[in-house]
Scaffold this active site. Structure first.
Site, PDB file in Angstrom:
ATOM      1  N   GLN A  67     -14.843   4.366 -30.769  1.00  0.00           N
ATOM      2  CA  GLN A  67     -14.767   5.717 -31.671  1.00  0.00           C
ATOM      3  C   GLN A  67     -15.360   5.454 -32.496  1.00  0.00           C
ATOM      4  O   GLN A  67     -16.175   5.685 -33.166  1.00  0.00           O
ATOM      5  CB  GLN A  67     -14.120   6.565 -31.254  1.00  0.00           C
TER       6      GLN A  67
ATOM      7  N   THR B  14      -0.717 -10.129  -9.210  1.00  0.00           N
ATOM      8  CA  THR B  14      -0.888 -10.586 -10.154  1.00  0.00           C
ATOM      9  C   THR B  14      -1.382 -12.447  -9.330  1.00  0.00           C
ATOM     10  O   THR B  14       0.149 -12.624  -8.960  1.00  0.00           O
ATOM     11  CB  THR B  14      -0.497 -10.768 -11.075  1.00  0.00           C
TER      12      THR B  14
ATOM     13  N   ARG C 209     -18.669  -1.294 -42.959  1.00  0.00           N
ATOM     14  CA  ARG C 209     -20.028  -0.464 -42.110  1.00  0.00           C
ATOM     15  C   ARG C 209     -20.265   0.589 -43.445  1.00  0.00           C
ATOM     16  O   ARG C 209     -19.192   1.056 -44.033  1.00  0.00           O
ATOM     17  CB  ARG C 209     -19.490   0.199 -40.456  1.00  0.00           C
TER      18      ARG C 209
ATOM     19  N   PRO D 206       0.836  -1.333  -0.415  1.00  0.00           N
ATOM     20  CA  PRO D 206       0.216  -0.318  -0.158  1.00  0.00           C
ATOM     21  C   PRO D 206       0.819   1.711   0.242  1.00  0.00           C
ATOM     22  O   PRO D 206       0.546   2.214  -0.125  1.00  0.00           O
ATOM     23  CB  PRO D 206      -1.109  -0.768   1.523  1.00  0.00           C
TER      24      PRO D 206
ATOM     25  N   GLY E 140     -18.110   3.360 -33.282  1.00  0.00           N
ATOM     26  CA  GLY E 140     -19.889   4.562 -32.738  1.00  0.00           C
ATOM     27  C   GLY E 140     -20.553   3.968 -31.028  1.00  0.00           C
ATOM     28  O   GLY E 140     -19.810   3.397 -30.432  1.00  0.00           O
ATOM     29  N   GLY E 141     -21.686   3.943 -32.106  1.00  0.00           N
ATOM     30  CA  GLY E 141     -22.716   3.605 -30.116  1.00  0.00           C
ATOM     31  C   GLY E 141     -22.046   1.736 -30.341  1.00  0.00           C
ATOM     32  O   GLY E 141     -22.709   1.571 -28.898  1.00  0.00           O
TER      33      GLY E 141
ATOM     34  N   ALA F 293       4.107   1.503  -1.112  1.00  0.00           N
ATOM     35  CA  ALA F 293       5.561   0.923  -1.996  1.00  0.00           C
ATOM     36  C   ALA F 293       4.489   0.828  -2.737  1.00  0.00           C
ATOM     37  O   ALA F 293       4.790  -0.309  -3.830  1.00  0.00           O
ATOM     38  CB  ALA F 293       6.207   0.236  -0.924  1.00  0.00           C
ATOM     39  N   GLY F 294       4.642   1.650  -4.544  1.00  0.00           N
ATOM     40  CA  GLY F 294       4.533   1.310  -5.415  1.00  0.00           C
ATOM     41  C   GLY F 294       5.080   1.825  -6.513  1.00  0.00           C
ATOM     42  O   GLY F 294       6.567   0.419  -6.375  1.00  0.00           O
TER      43      GLY F 294
ATOM     44  N   GLU G 232       4.241  -2.278 -13.173  1.00  0.00           N
ATOM     45  CA  GLU G 232       4.939  -2.114 -13.505  1.00  0.00           C
ATOM     46  C   GLU G 232       6.853  -1.065 -13.846  1.00  0.00           C
ATOM     47  O   GLU G 232       7.163  -0.496 -14.713  1.00  0.00           O
ATOM     48  CB  GLU G 232       5.905  -2.780 -14.975  1.00  0.00           C
TER      49      GLU G 232
END
Length: 389
Positions: free
Chosen positions: A345, A165, A276, A135, A348-349, A137-138, A372
Protein backbone atom coordinates in the site's frame (compact mmCIF):
# COMPACT_ATOMS: atom_id res chain seq x y z
CA UNK A 1 21.77 7.19 14.00
CA UNK A 2 20.78 3.55 14.38
CA UNK A 3 17.07 2.75 14.41
CA UNK A 4 15.44 0.80 17.24
CA UNK A 5 15.44 -2.29 15.03
CA UNK A 6 19.16 -1.98 14.29
CA UNK A 7 19.86 -1.55 17.99
CA UNK A 8 17.89 -4.73 18.71
CA UNK A 9 19.94 -6.60 16.10
CA UNK A 10 23.09 -5.58 17.95
CA UNK A 11 21.71 -7.13 21.16
CA UNK A 12 20.68 -10.57 19.89
CA UNK A 13 23.23 -12.16 22.21
CA UNK A 14 25.50 -14.20 19.93
CA UNK A 15 29.08 -15.06 20.87
CA UNK A 16 32.05 -14.10 18.68
CA UNK A 17 31.97 -17.31 16.61
CA UNK A 18 28.25 -16.98 16.01
CA UNK A 19 28.49 -13.31 15.06
CA UNK A 20 31.22 -14.15 12.56
CA UNK A 21 29.08 -16.90 11.04
CA UNK A 22 26.04 -14.61 10.86
CA UNK A 23 28.15 -11.97 9.10
CA UNK A 24 29.15 -14.60 6.54
CA UNK A 25 25.54 -15.71 6.11
CA UNK A 26 24.48 -12.09 5.64
CA UNK A 27 27.17 -11.61 2.97
CA UNK A 28 26.07 -14.72 1.06
CA UNK A 29 22.43 -13.69 1.44
CA UNK A 30 23.14 -10.23 -0.02
CA UNK A 31 25.60 -11.28 -2.72
CA UNK A 32 24.09 -14.56 -3.95
CA UNK A 33 20.70 -15.45 -2.50
CA UNK A 34 18.93 -12.09 -2.91
CA UNK A 35 20.11 -11.88 -6.51
CA UNK A 36 18.51 -15.24 -7.31
CA UNK A 37 15.21 -14.57 -5.55
CA UNK A 38 13.34 -12.82 -8.34
CA UNK A 39 14.31 -15.41 -10.95
CA UNK A 40 13.27 -18.42 -8.89
CA UNK A 41 9.99 -16.71 -8.01
CA UNK A 42 9.18 -16.17 -11.69
CA UNK A 43 10.39 -19.58 -12.88
CA UNK A 44 9.55 -21.77 -9.90
CA UNK A 45 13.01 -23.34 -10.21
CA UNK A 46 14.72 -24.87 -7.18
CA UNK A 47 17.50 -22.47 -6.03
CA UNK A 48 20.44 -24.86 -6.28
CA UNK A 49 22.99 -22.03 -6.54
CA UNK A 50 21.74 -20.50 -3.29
CA UNK A 51 21.76 -23.88 -1.53
CA UNK A 52 25.32 -24.55 -2.71
CA UNK A 53 26.41 -21.13 -1.41
CA UNK A 54 25.06 -22.01 2.05
CA UNK A 55 26.71 -25.42 1.90
CA UNK A 56 30.06 -23.76 1.18
CA UNK A 57 29.68 -22.13 4.60
CA UNK A 58 29.01 -25.57 6.14
CA UNK A 59 25.79 -24.13 7.49
CA UNK A 60 24.00 -27.45 8.08
CA UNK A 61 26.72 -28.24 10.59
CA UNK A 62 25.39 -25.80 13.17
CA UNK A 63 22.69 -28.28 14.23
CA UNK A 64 24.75 -31.50 13.84
CA UNK A 65 26.93 -32.80 16.73
CA UNK A 66 30.70 -32.68 16.24
CA UNK A 67 31.12 -36.46 16.26
CA UNK A 68 28.96 -36.68 13.14
CA UNK A 69 30.66 -33.93 11.16
CA UNK A 70 28.99 -30.84 12.58
CA UNK A 71 30.02 -27.70 14.44
CA UNK A 72 27.01 -27.09 16.69
CA UNK A 73 26.02 -23.57 17.69
CA UNK A 74 23.10 -22.17 19.66
CA UNK A 75 19.43 -22.37 18.73
CA UNK A 76 19.45 -18.57 18.87
CA UNK A 77 22.16 -18.53 16.17
CA UNK A 78 20.12 -20.94 14.04
CA UNK A 79 17.07 -18.63 14.27
CA UNK A 80 19.20 -15.62 13.39
CA UNK A 81 20.41 -17.44 10.26
CA UNK A 82 16.83 -18.37 9.30
CA UNK A 83 15.76 -14.76 9.59
CA UNK A 84 18.74 -13.47 7.61
CA UNK A 85 18.32 -15.97 4.76
CA UNK A 86 14.55 -15.41 4.63
CA UNK A 87 15.09 -11.66 4.52
CA UNK A 88 16.92 -12.22 1.22
CA UNK A 89 14.76 -15.05 -0.16
CA UNK A 90 11.83 -16.67 1.62
CA UNK A 91 12.10 -19.81 -0.53
CA UNK A 92 15.73 -20.45 0.36
CA UNK A 93 14.93 -19.73 4.00
CA UNK A 94 12.31 -22.48 3.97
CA UNK A 95 14.62 -25.00 2.30
CA UNK A 96 17.44 -24.49 4.77
CA UNK A 97 15.22 -24.32 7.86
CA UNK A 98 13.51 -27.57 6.83
CA UNK A 99 16.85 -29.35 7.12
CA UNK A 100 16.77 -28.48 10.82
CA UNK A 101 13.08 -29.36 11.28
CA UNK A 102 13.53 -32.77 9.67
CA UNK A 103 16.85 -33.84 11.13
CA UNK A 104 16.66 -32.50 14.71
CA UNK A 105 14.41 -35.42 15.85
CA UNK A 106 17.08 -37.83 14.60
CA UNK A 107 19.69 -35.90 16.58
CA UNK A 108 17.56 -35.95 19.74
CA UNK A 109 15.88 -39.36 19.54
CA UNK A 110 17.99 -41.49 17.20
CA UNK A 111 20.43 -44.14 18.41
CA UNK A 112 24.19 -43.94 17.95
CA UNK A 113 24.22 -46.21 14.90
CA UNK A 114 21.55 -44.21 13.12
CA UNK A 115 23.26 -40.91 13.82
CA UNK A 116 26.69 -42.18 12.73
CA UNK A 117 25.22 -43.52 9.47
CA UNK A 118 22.85 -40.73 8.50
CA UNK A 119 23.86 -37.39 10.04
CA UNK A 120 27.15 -36.94 8.12
CA UNK A 121 25.08 -36.79 4.91
CA UNK A 122 23.24 -33.72 6.20
CA UNK A 123 26.34 -32.15 7.73
CA UNK A 124 27.97 -32.43 4.30
CA UNK A 125 25.18 -30.45 2.66
CA UNK A 126 22.40 -32.99 2.11
CA UNK A 127 18.74 -31.99 2.05
CA UNK A 128 16.22 -33.29 4.56
CA UNK A 129 12.43 -33.33 4.40
CA UNK A 130 9.77 -33.60 7.10
CA UNK A 131 6.87 -35.77 5.89
CA UNK A 132 3.77 -35.48 8.08
CA UNK A 133 0.86 -33.94 6.14
CA UNK A 134 -1.63 -36.00 4.16
CA UNK A 135 -4.78 -34.99 2.23
CA UNK A 136 -6.92 -35.96 5.23
CA UNK A 137 -4.41 -35.12 7.96
CA UNK A 138 -3.20 -31.54 8.19
CA UNK A 139 -3.45 -29.76 11.51
CA UNK A 140 -4.80 -33.03 12.98
CA UNK A 141 -1.88 -35.38 12.37
CA UNK A 142 -3.69 -38.28 14.04
CA UNK A 143 -5.75 -38.65 10.87
CA UNK A 144 -2.74 -39.84 8.83
CA UNK A 145 -3.17 -43.12 6.94
CA UNK A 146 0.37 -43.94 5.82
CA UNK A 147 0.99 -47.48 7.08
CA UNK A 148 4.14 -49.09 8.51
CA UNK A 149 4.13 -52.90 8.54
CA UNK A 150 6.90 -54.86 10.22
CA UNK A 151 8.43 -57.59 8.04
CA UNK A 152 11.47 -59.17 9.69
CA UNK A 153 14.43 -56.81 9.38
CA UNK A 154 12.41 -54.39 7.27
CA UNK A 155 9.41 -52.11 7.51
CA UNK A 156 7.04 -51.96 4.54
CA UNK A 157 5.65 -48.45 3.92
CA UNK A 158 2.43 -47.79 2.00
CA UNK A 159 0.55 -44.52 1.59
CA UNK A 160 1.37 -40.97 0.64
CA UNK A 161 2.09 -37.46 1.84
CA UNK A 162 1.23 -34.05 0.45
CA UNK A 163 2.56 -30.48 0.81
CA UNK A 164 6.03 -31.83 1.61
CA UNK A 165 8.79 -29.21 1.49
CA UNK A 166 11.76 -30.43 -0.61
CA UNK A 167 9.83 -33.66 -1.14
CA UNK A 168 11.15 -34.07 -4.67
CA UNK A 169 14.82 -33.34 -3.91
CA UNK A 170 15.47 -34.59 -0.36
CA UNK A 171 18.22 -37.04 0.51
CA UNK A 172 16.53 -38.11 3.76
CA UNK A 173 12.89 -38.01 4.84
CA UNK A 174 11.71 -38.00 8.44
CA UNK A 175 8.52 -39.93 7.76
CA UNK A 176 5.55 -40.35 10.12
CA UNK A 177 3.00 -43.12 9.75
CA UNK A 178 0.89 -45.58 11.74
CA UNK A 179 2.22 -48.96 12.83
CA UNK A 180 0.08 -51.82 11.63
CA UNK A 181 -1.07 -53.85 14.62
CA UNK A 182 -1.15 -51.02 17.17
CA UNK A 183 -4.65 -49.76 17.91
CA UNK A 184 -5.46 -46.09 18.46
CA UNK A 185 -4.92 -43.06 16.21
CA UNK A 186 -2.36 -41.59 18.60
CA UNK A 187 -0.78 -44.73 20.00
CA UNK A 188 0.11 -46.15 16.57
CA UNK A 189 2.04 -43.14 15.22
CA UNK A 190 5.66 -44.05 14.52
CA UNK A 191 8.57 -42.42 12.73
CA UNK A 192 11.43 -43.60 10.55
CA UNK A 193 14.06 -42.31 8.16
CA UNK A 194 13.35 -42.99 4.48
CA UNK A 195 16.33 -42.62 2.19
CA UNK A 196 16.39 -41.16 -1.31
CA UNK A 197 16.18 -43.79 -4.03
CA UNK A 198 14.22 -46.33 -1.99
CA UNK A 199 12.26 -48.50 -4.47
CA UNK A 200 8.56 -47.68 -4.33
CA UNK A 201 9.12 -44.01 -3.43
CA UNK A 202 7.76 -41.72 -6.13
CA UNK A 203 7.03 -38.03 -6.62
CA UNK A 204 3.42 -37.64 -7.79
CA UNK A 205 3.60 -33.91 -8.49
CA UNK A 206 4.94 -30.59 -7.27
CA UNK A 207 2.63 -27.67 -6.51
CA UNK A 208 2.37 -24.42 -8.50
CA UNK A 209 2.07 -22.00 -5.59
CA UNK A 210 1.13 -18.41 -4.82
CA UNK A 211 4.40 -17.66 -3.03
CA UNK A 212 7.72 -19.22 -1.92
CA UNK A 213 7.79 -20.59 -5.44
CA UNK A 214 11.44 -21.64 -5.39
CA UNK A 215 10.87 -23.98 -2.45
CA UNK A 216 9.48 -27.16 -3.96
CA UNK A 217 6.34 -28.57 -2.37
CA UNK A 218 5.63 -32.14 -3.40
CA UNK A 219 3.09 -34.91 -3.15
CA UNK A 220 4.94 -38.18 -2.66
CA UNK A 221 3.75 -41.79 -2.63
CA UNK A 222 4.99 -45.00 -1.02
CA UNK A 223 4.17 -48.28 -2.74
CA UNK A 224 5.60 -51.17 -0.77
CA UNK A 225 8.78 -49.28 0.19
CA UNK A 226 11.06 -51.61 2.12
CA UNK A 227 12.93 -49.65 4.75
CA UNK A 228 15.51 -51.26 7.06
CA UNK A 229 14.10 -51.65 10.57
CA UNK A 230 17.35 -50.02 11.65
CA UNK A 231 15.87 -46.75 10.33
CA UNK A 232 13.01 -46.77 12.86
CA UNK A 233 13.48 -43.98 15.42
CA UNK A 234 12.60 -45.25 18.88
CA UNK A 235 9.98 -47.95 19.08
CA UNK A 236 6.70 -48.48 17.21
CA UNK A 237 4.24 -46.01 18.74
CA UNK A 238 6.84 -43.44 19.83
CA UNK A 239 6.04 -41.11 16.96
CA UNK A 240 3.53 -38.72 18.54
CA UNK A 241 5.90 -37.62 21.32
CA UNK A 242 8.65 -37.14 18.75
CA UNK A 243 6.26 -35.18 16.53
CA UNK A 244 5.27 -32.78 19.31
CA UNK A 245 8.91 -32.23 20.26
CA UNK A 246 9.71 -31.49 16.62
CA UNK A 247 6.87 -28.99 16.20
CA UNK A 248 7.75 -27.12 19.40
CA UNK A 249 11.24 -26.49 18.04
CA UNK A 250 10.10 -25.68 14.52
CA UNK A 251 7.43 -23.09 15.40
CA UNK A 252 9.92 -20.42 16.57
CA UNK A 253 11.71 -21.13 13.30
CA UNK A 254 8.53 -20.31 11.37
CA UNK A 255 8.39 -17.07 13.35
CA UNK A 256 11.99 -16.27 12.38
CA UNK A 257 11.15 -16.98 8.75
CA UNK A 258 8.11 -14.70 8.89
CA UNK A 259 10.07 -11.95 10.63
CA UNK A 260 12.74 -12.09 7.92
CA UNK A 261 10.04 -11.48 5.31
CA UNK A 262 8.51 -8.73 7.46
CA UNK A 263 11.85 -6.99 8.03
CA UNK A 264 12.58 -6.99 4.29
CA UNK A 265 9.18 -5.43 3.57
CA UNK A 266 9.61 -2.84 6.33
CA UNK A 267 13.01 -1.81 5.00
CA UNK A 268 11.78 -1.58 1.41
CA UNK A 269 8.76 0.51 2.41
CA UNK A 270 10.85 2.77 4.66
CA UNK A 271 13.39 3.38 1.90
CA UNK A 272 10.64 4.13 -0.62
CA UNK A 273 8.70 6.62 1.50
CA UNK A 274 11.95 8.41 2.36
CA UNK A 275 12.58 9.00 -1.35
CA UNK A 276 9.14 9.33 -2.96
CA UNK A 277 7.62 12.82 -2.85
CA UNK A 278 4.01 13.95 -3.05
CA UNK A 279 2.76 17.56 -2.85
CA UNK A 280 6.33 18.75 -2.42
CA UNK A 281 7.07 16.56 0.61
CA UNK A 282 8.54 13.14 1.25
CA UNK A 283 5.77 10.63 1.89
CA UNK A 284 7.26 9.85 5.31
CA UNK A 285 6.67 13.46 6.36
CA UNK A 286 2.90 12.92 6.34
CA UNK A 287 1.65 12.21 9.85
CA UNK A 288 -0.64 9.36 8.81
CA UNK A 289 2.30 7.51 7.26
CA UNK A 290 4.44 8.15 10.34
CA UNK A 291 1.74 6.66 12.56
CA UNK A 292 1.50 3.57 10.32
CA UNK A 293 5.28 3.13 10.30
CA UNK A 294 5.43 3.54 14.08
CA UNK A 295 2.80 0.86 14.66
CA UNK A 296 4.56 -1.57 12.34
CA UNK A 297 7.98 -0.89 13.87
CA UNK A 298 6.61 -1.36 17.39
CA UNK A 299 5.07 -4.73 16.55
CA UNK A 300 8.20 -5.84 14.73
CA UNK A 301 10.33 -4.85 17.72
CA UNK A 302 8.10 -6.74 20.16
CA UNK A 303 7.93 -9.92 18.07
CA UNK A 304 11.67 -9.98 17.43
CA UNK A 305 12.41 -9.29 21.10
CA UNK A 306 10.25 -12.25 22.11
CA UNK A 307 11.95 -14.42 19.47
CA UNK A 308 15.39 -13.81 20.97
CA UNK A 309 14.10 -14.14 24.53
CA UNK A 310 12.46 -17.51 23.88
CA UNK A 311 15.52 -18.72 21.93
CA UNK A 312 17.72 -17.88 24.91
CA UNK A 313 15.43 -19.76 27.30
CA UNK A 314 15.44 -22.82 25.03
CA UNK A 315 19.26 -22.70 24.86
CA UNK A 316 19.27 -22.52 28.68
CA UNK A 317 17.29 -25.77 28.88
CA UNK A 318 13.62 -24.73 28.93
CA UNK A 319 11.50 -27.78 28.03
CA UNK A 320 7.87 -26.71 28.36
CA UNK A 321 7.43 -23.87 25.88
CA UNK A 322 4.70 -25.10 23.54
CA UNK A 323 2.26 -22.29 24.32
CA UNK A 324 4.99 -19.65 24.07
CA UNK A 325 5.99 -21.09 20.69
CA UNK A 326 2.37 -20.85 19.55
CA UNK A 327 2.11 -17.21 20.68
CA UNK A 328 5.34 -16.34 18.86
CA UNK A 329 4.32 -18.15 15.68
CA UNK A 330 0.84 -16.62 15.71
CA UNK A 331 1.85 -13.00 16.26
CA UNK A 332 4.93 -13.05 14.01
CA UNK A 333 3.13 -14.57 11.03
CA UNK A 334 0.08 -12.34 11.37
CA UNK A 335 2.47 -9.38 11.50
CA UNK A 336 4.30 -10.57 8.37
CA UNK A 337 1.04 -10.69 6.44
CA UNK A 338 -0.11 -7.28 7.69
CA UNK A 339 3.26 -5.62 7.23
CA UNK A 340 3.82 -6.88 3.69
CA UNK A 341 0.30 -5.82 2.73
CA UNK A 342 0.87 -2.35 4.19
CA UNK A 343 4.21 -2.16 2.38
CA UNK A 344 2.45 -2.77 -0.93
CA UNK A 345 0.00 0.00 0.00
CA UNK A 346 2.80 2.43 0.85
CA UNK A 347 4.41 1.85 -2.53
CA UNK A 348 1.07 2.49 -4.25
CA UNK A 349 0.82 1.31 -7.85
CA UNK A 350 4.50 0.34 -7.86
CA UNK A 351 3.88 -2.00 -4.94
CA UNK A 352 1.42 -3.95 -7.06
CA UNK A 353 4.01 -4.52 -9.80
CA UNK A 354 6.67 -7.20 -9.89
CA UNK A 355 9.43 -4.63 -10.43
CA UNK A 356 9.38 -4.11 -6.66
CA UNK A 357 9.79 -7.09 -4.36
CA UNK A 358 7.14 -6.12 -1.81
CA UNK A 359 4.61 -7.77 -4.11
CA UNK A 360 6.58 -11.03 -3.82
CA UNK A 361 7.04 -10.61 -0.09
CA UNK A 362 3.27 -10.29 0.38
CA UNK A 363 2.74 -13.56 -1.49
CA UNK A 364 5.57 -15.24 0.41
CA UNK A 365 4.19 -14.19 3.79
CA UNK A 366 0.82 -15.91 3.43
CA UNK A 367 2.04 -19.48 3.90
CA UNK A 368 3.49 -18.62 7.31
CA UNK A 369 -0.06 -18.24 8.68
CA UNK A 370 -1.02 -21.67 7.36
CA UNK A 371 1.69 -24.25 7.94
CA UNK A 372 3.09 -25.70 11.16
CA UNK A 373 -0.47 -25.47 12.45
CA UNK A 374 -2.80 -22.83 11.05
CA UNK A 375 -3.08 -19.69 13.14
CA UNK A 376 -6.63 -20.72 14.02
CA UNK A 377 -5.21 -23.88 15.58
CA UNK A 378 -2.64 -21.85 17.51
CA UNK A 379 -5.34 -19.56 18.88
CA UNK A 380 -7.17 -22.67 20.03
CA UNK A 381 -4.01 -24.06 21.68
CA UNK A 382 -3.33 -20.77 23.47
CA UNK A 383 -6.93 -20.34 24.62
CA UNK A 384 -7.18 -23.96 25.78
CA UNK A 385 -4.12 -23.47 27.99
CA UNK A 386 -6.25 -21.31 30.31
CA UNK A 387 -8.92 -23.98 30.74
CA UNK A 388 -9.25 -24.79 34.45
CA UNK A 389 -9.36 -28.50 35.22
Amino acid sequence: MATILERLDARIGLDDTERMLLDNVRAVANEVIAGNAEHIDRSGEFPWESVRALNELGLNGIFIPEEYGGSPLSYRCYLACVREISRACASTGIIWATNFHAIKPLVEFGNDEQKARLLPRIAGGGLASLAITEPGAGSDATGMKTRFTGDGDHIVVDGGKTFITSGDVADLYLLFGKWDGIDGPKESISVLILEKGTPGLSVVRTEDKLGTRGSSTATIAFDGCRVPRANLIGKPGDGLAILFASLNKSRPSIAAHALGIARAAFEDASDYINQRRQSGRKIIEFQGIQFLLADLAAELLLCESFLWRLAGEIDAGLKDYGVEASVLKLRSTDLAMRLTTDAVQMLGGYGYCKDYRVERLMRDAKITQIWEGTNQIHRQLIGRSFLQK
